[in-house]
Scaffold this active site. Structure first.
Site, PDB file in Angstrom:
ATOM      1  N   ASP A  12      -4.442   1.829  -9.182  1.00 41.04           N
ATOM      2  CA  ASP A  12      -4.193   0.900 -10.299  1.00 41.04           C
ATOM      3  C   ASP A  12      -4.926   1.268 -11.640  1.00 41.04           C
ATOM      4  O   ASP A  12      -3.952   1.061 -12.591  1.00 41.04           O
ATOM      5  CB  ASP A  12      -5.044  -0.500  -9.904  1.00 41.04           C
ATOM      6  N   SER A 129      -9.177  -9.716  -4.298  1.00 40.94           N
ATOM      7  CA  SER A 129      -8.346  -9.303  -3.189  1.00 40.94           C
ATOM      8  C   SER A 129      -7.942 -10.606  -2.531  1.00 40.94           C
ATOM      9  O   SER A 129      -8.675 -11.616  -2.219  1.00 40.94           O
ATOM     10  CB  SER A 129      -9.096  -8.411  -2.308  1.00 40.94           C
ATOM     11  N   GLU A 131      -8.301 -10.475   0.732  1.00 41.48           N
ATOM     12  CA  GLU A 131      -9.171 -10.568   1.694  1.00 41.48           C
ATOM     13  C   GLU A 131     -10.135 -11.715   1.702  1.00 41.48           C
ATOM     14  O   GLU A 131     -10.902 -12.070   2.691  1.00 41.48           O
ATOM     15  CB  GLU A 131      -9.766  -9.139   1.827  1.00 41.48           C
ATOM     16  N   TYR A 153     -15.734  -6.303   3.361  1.00 43.44           N
ATOM     17  CA  TYR A 153     -15.051  -6.099   2.157  1.00 43.44           C
ATOM     18  C   TYR A 153     -14.638  -7.572   1.598  1.00 43.44           C
ATOM     19  O   TYR A 153     -14.927  -7.934   0.408  1.00 43.44           O
ATOM     20  CB  TYR A 153     -13.841  -5.306   2.289  1.00 43.44           C
TER      21      TYR A 153
HETATM   22  O1  G4F Z   1      -3.150  -0.250   4.355  1.00 44.65           O
HETATM   23  P1  G4F Z   1      -4.417  -0.911   4.673  1.00 44.65           P
HETATM   24  O2  G4F Z   1      -5.578  -0.283   5.286  1.00 44.65           O
HETATM   25  O3  G4F Z   1      -4.540  -2.061   3.926  1.00 44.65           O
HETATM   26  P2  G4F Z   1      -5.498  -3.578   4.265  1.00 44.65           P
HETATM   27  O4  G4F Z   1      -6.615  -3.455   4.996  1.00 44.65           O
HETATM   28  O5  G4F Z   1      -4.577  -4.688   4.105  1.00 44.65           O
HETATM   29  O6  G4F Z   1      -5.992  -3.812   2.592  1.00 44.65           O
HETATM   30  C1  G4F Z   1      -5.550  -3.485   1.324  1.00 44.65           C
HETATM   31  O7  G4F Z   1      -5.012  -4.619   0.900  1.00 44.65           O
HETATM   32  C2  G4F Z   1      -5.943  -5.691   0.460  1.00 44.65           C
HETATM   33  C3  G4F Z   1      -5.357  -6.913  -0.099  1.00 44.65           C
HETATM   34  O8  G4F Z   1      -4.499  -7.384   0.767  1.00 44.65           O
HETATM   35  C4  G4F Z   1      -6.851  -5.107  -0.359  1.00 44.65           C
HETATM   36  F1  G4F Z   1      -7.900  -6.047  -0.600  1.00 44.65           F
HETATM   37  C5  G4F Z   1      -7.762  -3.772   0.022  1.00 44.65           C
HETATM   38  O9  G4F Z   1      -8.537  -3.449  -0.814  1.00 44.65           O
HETATM   39  C6  G4F Z   1      -6.719  -3.003   0.572  1.00 44.65           C
HETATM   40  O10 G4F Z   1      -6.037  -2.330  -0.633  1.00 44.65           O
HETATM   41  O11 G4F Z   1      -3.925  -1.729   6.380  1.00 44.65           O
HETATM   42  C7  G4F Z   1      -2.720  -2.553   6.337  1.00 44.65           C
HETATM   43  C8  G4F Z   1      -2.291  -2.884   7.736  1.00 44.65           C
HETATM   44  C9  G4F Z   1      -3.718  -3.237   8.670  1.00 44.65           C
HETATM   45  O12 G4F Z   1      -3.315  -4.579   9.354  1.00 44.65           O
HETATM   46  C10 G4F Z   1      -4.191  -2.193   9.363  1.00 44.65           C
HETATM   47  O13 G4F Z   1      -4.862  -2.778  10.762  1.00 44.65           O
HETATM   48  O14 G4F Z   1      -1.955  -1.632   8.543  1.00 44.65           O
HETATM   49  C11 G4F Z   1      -2.814  -1.651   9.874  1.00 44.65           C
HETATM   50  N1  G4F Z   1      -3.039  -0.353  10.172  1.00 44.65           N
HETATM   51  C12 G4F Z   1      -2.151   0.097  11.456  1.00 44.65           C
HETATM   52  N2  G4F Z   1      -2.649   1.514  11.517  1.00 44.65           N
HETATM   53  C13 G4F Z   1      -3.438   0.856   9.663  1.00 44.65           C
HETATM   54  C14 G4F Z   1      -3.288   1.935  10.350  1.00 44.65           C
HETATM   55  N3  G4F Z   1      -4.300   0.835   8.506  1.00 44.65           N
HETATM   56  C15 G4F Z   1      -4.714   1.843   7.962  1.00 44.65           C
HETATM   57  N4  G4F Z   1      -5.352   2.103   6.920  1.00 44.65           N
HETATM   58  N5  G4F Z   1      -4.709   3.003   8.777  1.00 44.65           N
HETATM   59  C16 G4F Z   1      -4.009   3.112  10.002  1.00 44.65           C
HETATM   60  O15 G4F Z   1      -3.693   4.205  10.741  1.00 44.65           O
END
Ligand code: G4F
Length: 327
Positions: A12, A129, A131, A153
């Site tokens: 960002d 966020s 969150e 977080y």
């Molecule tokens: O891409 P993520 O890690 O994003 P998450 O946890 O939603 O957080 C992001 O968005 C938030 C706002 O809504 C922000 F506050 C935060 O700072 C960040 O930018 O995960 C998204 C989804 C989750 O449900 C996670 O469990 O993807 C799922 N997931 C499945 N496999 C995975 C994976 N996430 C990650 N990082 N890595 C995986 O292998």
């Protein structure tokens, strides 16, 4: 106009710098000292001698180093302050809760305390966020949805989000929260799920890797595009009165759908390449995540337009080009 950005080297922060520089701003980024001078998202601007040292400046400091932050701010006297820095990985925050809270929660408080003493104080935007809502019982969520985080977080962001309101209401700061739902781009860090997927789809297409290992693919998110979100952040600080705004598309998709869009874009079937690993599963997975950005639409004139399919294609194309260059 003069702006300060914490987190300028992130997704960002780099898009916001571009956005502000294009509008004639002088941009000052706060950067942490690290062992490498590589800042790939900013390189283009730092290497531009018509900009760097003239309208774009980087200053060493840290969200834990109040003295240097105070010194930098009193020297620059910015009109606007965009606070985007912090440990932002939700899954990782379960592993490193103390440093997450130190940076994300206490870091914000330290900045607010400094701004309180600056006259006139710059307009302040905190990248909050979704969150902070944890698993909400109300869907879609708006600015009045109860705060009830369920990750370290989220708890740190809830603390920071609330302090922004306190300093606005009690101390008269022009301080606002942009309560951001997920927003992605080709500059997303590689440990977030969309980027992990776009890199894998591109790598498998080029034959340089075979599989992608993920956690829950049924997880649902309201995903938007980062370039549209930084536009909204700027609009928030141009309003006559400080307020908090939800930034979201209002549309939800599963990780599975994003994967399908990304793999289909390069003519692959994700089912043949994806494997589950428990280690990417979160201790708790929030549900009902959908933002209601009606206030942002009404007051900021902001409507996100890029679809998730377009975003996936954009990210995969970027990774294809990048991998081809480095191969
Ligand atoms: O891409 P993520 O890690 O994003 P998450 O946890 O939603 O957080 C992001 O968005 C938030 C706002 O809504 C922000 F506050 C935060 O700072 C960040 O930018 O995960 C998204 C989804 C989750 O449900 C996670 O469990 O993807 C799922 N997931 C499945 N496999 C995975 C994976 N996430 C990650 N990082 N890595 C995986 O292998």
């Amino acid at each position: 106009m003069r702006a300060v950005i914490t987190g300028i080297t992130g997704q960002d922060g780099s898009y916001l710098s571009e956005f502000l520089l294009a509008r004639g701003y002088e941009v000052h980024g706060i950067v942490r000292r690290s062992s490498t001078l590589q800042r790939p998202r900013l390189d283009e601007y730092v290497n531009d001698q018509t900009l760097y040292g003239k309208r774009l400046f980087l200053h060493y400091s840290d969200l834990t180093d109040t003295t240097s932050l105070r010194r930098i701010l009193s020297r620059i006297q910015p009109d606007e302050f965009y606070h985007l820095a912090g440990q932002s990985h939700v899954g990782l925050s379960f592993e490193i809760p103390e440093s997450t809270c130190e940076l994300t929660a206490m870091g914000t408080l330290r900045i607010l305390e400094i701004l309180r003493d600056i006259k006139p104080a710059p307009r302040f935007l905190h990248a909050s966020s979704r969150e902070i809502f944890g698993t909400p019982t109300i869907s879609p969520q708006n600015e009045d949805t109860p705060v009830n985080p369920n990750s370290p977080y989220g708890a740190a962001k809830a603390f920071a989000n609330q302090l922004v309101k306190v300093y606005r209401d009690s101390m008269g700061l022009f301080a606002c929260n942009a309560i951001c739902y997920n927003h992605e781009s080709p500059r997303r860090s590689e440990n977030f799920v969309t980027r992990k997927i776009s890199i894998a789809a591109a790598g498998i297409k080029l034959g340089i890797r075979k599989e992608l290992v993920l956690g829950s693919i049924d997880a649902v998110r309201d995903w938007g595009c980062a370039t549209e979100f930084v536009d909204a952040m700027w609009r928030i600080l141009q309003q006559p009165e400080p307020r908090d705004y939800i930034l979201a598309t209002g549309r939800t998709h599963t990780v599975r759908e994003f994967m399908q869009y990304a793999f289909e874009h390069v003519g692959l079937n994700w089912v043949e390449h994806v494997r589950f690993d428990q280690k990417f599963q979160r201790p708790i997975e929030p549900e009902n995540l959908r933002g209601d950005a009606a206030r942002a639409h009404r007051e900021l004139g902001w409507t996100p337009k890029i679809s998730l399919r377009e975003l996936a294609a954009m990210m995969v194309d970027h990774d294809l080009e990048r991998l081809k260059r480095t191969a």
